[in-house]
Design a protein around this motif. Structure first.
Motif, short mmCIF file in Angstrom:
data_model
loop_
_atom_site.label_atom_id
_atom_site.label_comp_id
_atom_site.label_asym_id
_atom_site.label_seq_id
_atom_site.Cartn_x
_atom_site.Cartn_y
_atom_site.Cartn_z
N PRO A 370 -2.76 2.65 0.59
CA PRO A 370 -3.56 2.23 1.74
C PRO A 370 -2.99 0.97 2.39
O PRO A 370 -2.26 0.21 1.74
N CYS A 371 -3.34 0.75 3.65
CA CYS A 371 -2.90 -0.44 4.37
C CYS A 371 -3.50 -1.68 3.72
O CYS A 371 -4.71 -1.73 3.48
N GLY A 391 -2.50 2.53 13.21
CA GLY A 391 -2.36 3.47 12.10
C GLY A 391 -3.71 3.86 11.54
O GLY A 391 -3.96 5.04 11.22
N ILE A 392 -4.59 2.87 11.41
CA ILE A 392 -5.92 3.16 10.87
C ILE A 392 -6.68 4.06 11.85
O ILE A 392 -7.31 5.04 11.46
N LEU A 393 -6.57 3.74 13.14
CA LEU A 393 -7.26 4.57 14.14
C LEU A 393 -6.72 5.99 14.13
O LEU A 393 -7.47 6.96 14.28
N ILE A 425 3.42 3.77 4.71
CA ILE A 425 2.61 4.57 5.64
C ILE A 425 3.52 5.09 6.75
O ILE A 425 4.25 4.30 7.34
N PRO A 426 3.53 6.40 7.00
CA PRO A 426 4.42 6.93 8.05
C PRO A 426 3.87 6.62 9.43
O PRO A 426 3.47 7.50 10.18
N LEU A 427 3.85 5.33 9.78
CA LEU A 427 3.18 4.90 11.02
C LEU A 427 3.74 5.58 12.25
O LEU A 427 3.01 6.11 13.08
#
Lengths: 444, 288
Positions: A370-371, A391-393, A425-427
């Motif tokens: 997780p971020c 990324g979260i959005l 994270i594959p942003l």
């Protein structure tokens, strides 16, 4: 307007390993013709060109195979002399099947090229030059494959003051622009003359990163006296080769969100594209080959090659001695290039390099954590977006919010955020997906 | 004394606002048919959009105004629809049940992967990376975006990573149609039993190299079918459902089983001459 001319570079950005030393000393060599040439008609951004030949027909090298279908389109020239075996759907790097042409080159196909109408640089009008660039089928050879004549067209009511020639080549592994600058100086200068006439710019600056000092010194020593041309060396940083970053680095100007370089009176052209304009237009030829770097740990004959457009990737890999244990092939560089899922695709105008990794180097699907809100991506993003928040959005599918409040559409997918993310994270993949969905929603 | 001032001031303000609200309520009153609320309560509140309206509320409004008939709602149970029809005093209106159908049968046991995809495990994301790793460009990528998006649990991925639609649960809302990046789902009346389970525009060996159950465009189905029922367009049979299509003849000679008969109980039925697939594991490139 924000300026940072003092340090000659842009804010943020990253420093990935360059990996250029294995090929940047190797001169450009001619690649052999493959026994079959596969030419998709959609090699550029915009409308695919329209095929004007028929199956079984014999074509000469340089002959037009497909016409442009409007302003946002360019024609397609035959890279070899041969016989049209088939007109059918052919695979492309995007995974789409598009109409294309399959040619069998004659065994005796040589290097001679069918030529069209030459354009005289001293007498042609800007419109004539733009038309000639379109007729030559020239698109941005840096990778985006945007039709060059569209980019060079200065819109009504705007002026172009500075012409930037992009010799940055910040993508790791790739050395094509480096070699072109060292070996095709005359073509570059000739190309600049055409570009100057087409854009009516007042001065030209060639931007080169400090890791190509030899090219910068070489070009500086050869500048013809009548050209308002400067060579400027900027510090090494990724993604300096992106248009927006380059303008900030060299001129200290910032393009407004959603704007184009011409909004700050600048036109940017890739150095390989410039060289190709200077090479083709005096003879009225069309583009039938390009320089690419073939490198990576999986390649035994690394190098910079001048290769016929339409050469199948499978043939290329065979020729440069790629073993069967390949596990990852990229077209373009490792940062902005695309992973290849099908070896039956071919080299197109926008292919700037092929990087092959063996099973040993290929990342084994790292675990995504997780971020942790460390902000590394925020520090890396060259256009000061907030990749962490985006990324979260994206994970919660808030695509509209991403576009409206967090400027998603300004992202040009340089991959700096994914590169630095400690949680793997594959942003940038999220953003590419989100941008596609947002664009689809806008279109409907 | 001061407390009294405060009391009066606030009390006065309250009174003033109350009067304002009362006046506004009377003056700006809009009549709304009370039946809309009642009808809405009888609807399933799925807001799925299968009826063509953007939610149950708007469908209820259209029902009350008489623009549509209750039968249009494919989600509610038969008795609920009858109840609404009785309540509004209209006909039930008969809509044939429609379901989502998938035009691909290329599971992992019959269709090859050219490349292994690692990244965000959704069909949408993998389709953006060179079209996904699947050999066939048109085929199902098998990450189950449709299963995730289905509100009614009607889609289950089978052991070969191909979605299977439970026709009893499917309400034809169309979410899966939008979710599939390859556009393989479509909403079809349930009586359309004859079905082409392939979208590949290639033909012959080009298809078989990628998938054992793809349509090779041999044209046998078009030849066997009654006149005008099947036409070959772009290397695929296109069934003209305005003709009488209640026949199994076209599927019988299909060599790969790309054209199937959708049976309610038995699922997709292949013809007698279709190649029999016994492989349960993954089909590898170059393997037979």
């Amino acid at each position: 307007m924000f300026t940072n001319q003092s340090n000659n570079t842009f804010n943020h950005g990253i420093h990935p390993p360059e990996n250029k030393e294995e090929t940047n000393k190797l001169p450009i060599r001619q690649f052999p013709f493959s026994p079959v040439i596969i030419l998709p008609t959609a090699q550029h951004l915009g409308k695919p060109s329209e095929i004007i030949i028929r199956e079984g027909q014999e074509v000469a090298r340089g002959q037009i195979l497909a016409n442009a279908t409007g302003y946002m389109s360019v024609p397609l020239h035959s890279p070899v002399s041969g016989r049209i075996r088939k007109i059918t759907n052919v695979p492309t790097i995007s995974g789409k099947m598009v109409p294309g042409i399959i040619i069998e080159p004659f065994a005796a196909s040589g290097q001679e090229v069918m030529e069209g109408n030459p354009v005289d640089v001293n007498h042609a009008t800007p419109e004539e030059i733009l038309k000639a660039i379109q007729d030559a089928g020239i698109v941005g050879l840096g990778g985006a494959a945007f039709p060059t004549h569209v980019k060079l067209k200065v819109p009504e009511g705007k002026v172009c003051e500075d012409l930037l020639i992009n010799g940055i080549e910040c993508e790791p592994f790739l050395t094509t622009d480096h070699r072109v600058m060292l070996e095709q100086a005359e073509d570059i200068f000739m190309g600049i003359r055409y570009l100057l006439r087409a854009t009516q710019a007042k001065q030209v600056i060639i931007g080169i990163e400090a890791n190509k000092q030899d090219a910068a010194d070489y070009l500086t020593g050869l500048i013809p006296e009548d050209l308002p041309l400067k060579v400027k060396v900027v510090p090494v940083k990724y993604p300096q080769g992106a248009e927006k970053m380059l303008i900030t680095s060299i001129l200290g100007k910032e393009i407004p969100s959603g704007g184009l370089p011409i909004d700050v009176k600048v036109v940017v052209v890739n150095v390989a594209t410039t060289a190709e304009i200077g090479r083709l237009l005096p003879h009225g030829r069309g583009i039938q080959e390009r320089v690419i770097t073939i490198t990576g740990p999986g390649v035994s004959k690394k190098g910079n090659y001048r290769i016929a457009i339409g050469t199948p990737l499978r043939f290329v890999l065979e020729q440069v001695g790629v073993e069967d244990t390949v596990s990852e092939v990229y077209m373009g560089g490792p940062m902005m290039g695309v992973a290849v899922s099908n070896l039956d695709i071919s080299i197109v105008k926008g292919t700037s390099g092929i990087v092959v990794f063996t099973e040993r180097e290929a990342k084994k699907d790292p675990k995504v954590y997780p971020c942790i809100k460390c902000g590394a991506c925020v520090d890396a993003c060259p256009i000061s977006l907030n990749p962490s928040k985006l990324g979260i959005l994206a994970k919660y599918e808030e695509y509209d919010k991403m576009a409206e409040q967090y400027n998603l559409l300004d992202c040009f997918e340089c991959g700096s955020c994914s590169y630095v993310c400690p949680s793997h994270i594959p942003l940038v993949q999220y953003f590419r997906l989100s941008k596609t969905i947002v664009r689809k929603r806008i279109a409907s | 004394m001061s407390i009294l001032t405060a009391f009066l001031a606030l009390g006065g303000l309250t009174l003033l606002l109350a009067v304002l609200l009362i006046v506004a309520n009377k003056k700006f009153y809009v009549y709304e048919d009370p039946r809309i609320d009642q009808v809405e309560d009888m609807l399933p509140h799925a807001n799925c959009g299968a009826c063509g309206f953007p939610g149950c509320r708007l469908f209820a409004e259209a029902l009350v105004s008489g623009d549509v008939l209750p039968g249009k709602c494919s989600v509610s149970a038969e008795q609920d629809r009858v109840e609404i029809a009785d309540f509004l005093g209209v006909n039930l209106g008969s809509e044939e049940k429609r379901v989502a159908r998938l035009a691909c049968n290329g599971g992992t046991n019959v269709a090859i992967n050219r490349a292994n995809y690692t990244g965000i495990p959704t069909c949408q994301a993998s389709a953006l990376v060179s079209g996904g790793g699947k050999g066939c460009f048109w085929g199902c990528l098998g990450y189950g975006d449709c299963q995730v998006v289905c509100d009614f649990d009607a889609i289950q991925m089978n052991q070969f990573s191909i979605p299977e639609v439970d026709v009893d649960k499917c309400t034809a809302c169309g979410d899966c149609v939008e979710a599939c990046p390859k556009g393989l789902f479509s909403i079809e009346p349930i009586s359309h039993r004859l079905w082409v389970a392939c979208k590949s525009l290639e033909k012959g060996d080009d298809v078989l190299d990628d998938c054992e159950v793809g349509c090779t465009a041999c044209g046998k189905c078009a030849m066997d079918a009654p006149a005008n029922l099947i036409e070959m367009v772009n290397n695929l049979p296109v069934i003209n459902y305005s003709e009488n299509h209640n026949t199994r003849i076209p599927i019988e000679r299909c060599p790969t089983g790309a054209i199937v008969w959708l049976d309610d109980k038995l699922g997709a039925q292949k013809g007698k001459e279709a190649k029999i697939i016994v492989r349960k594991g993954q089909k590898m490139m170059g393997g037979s």
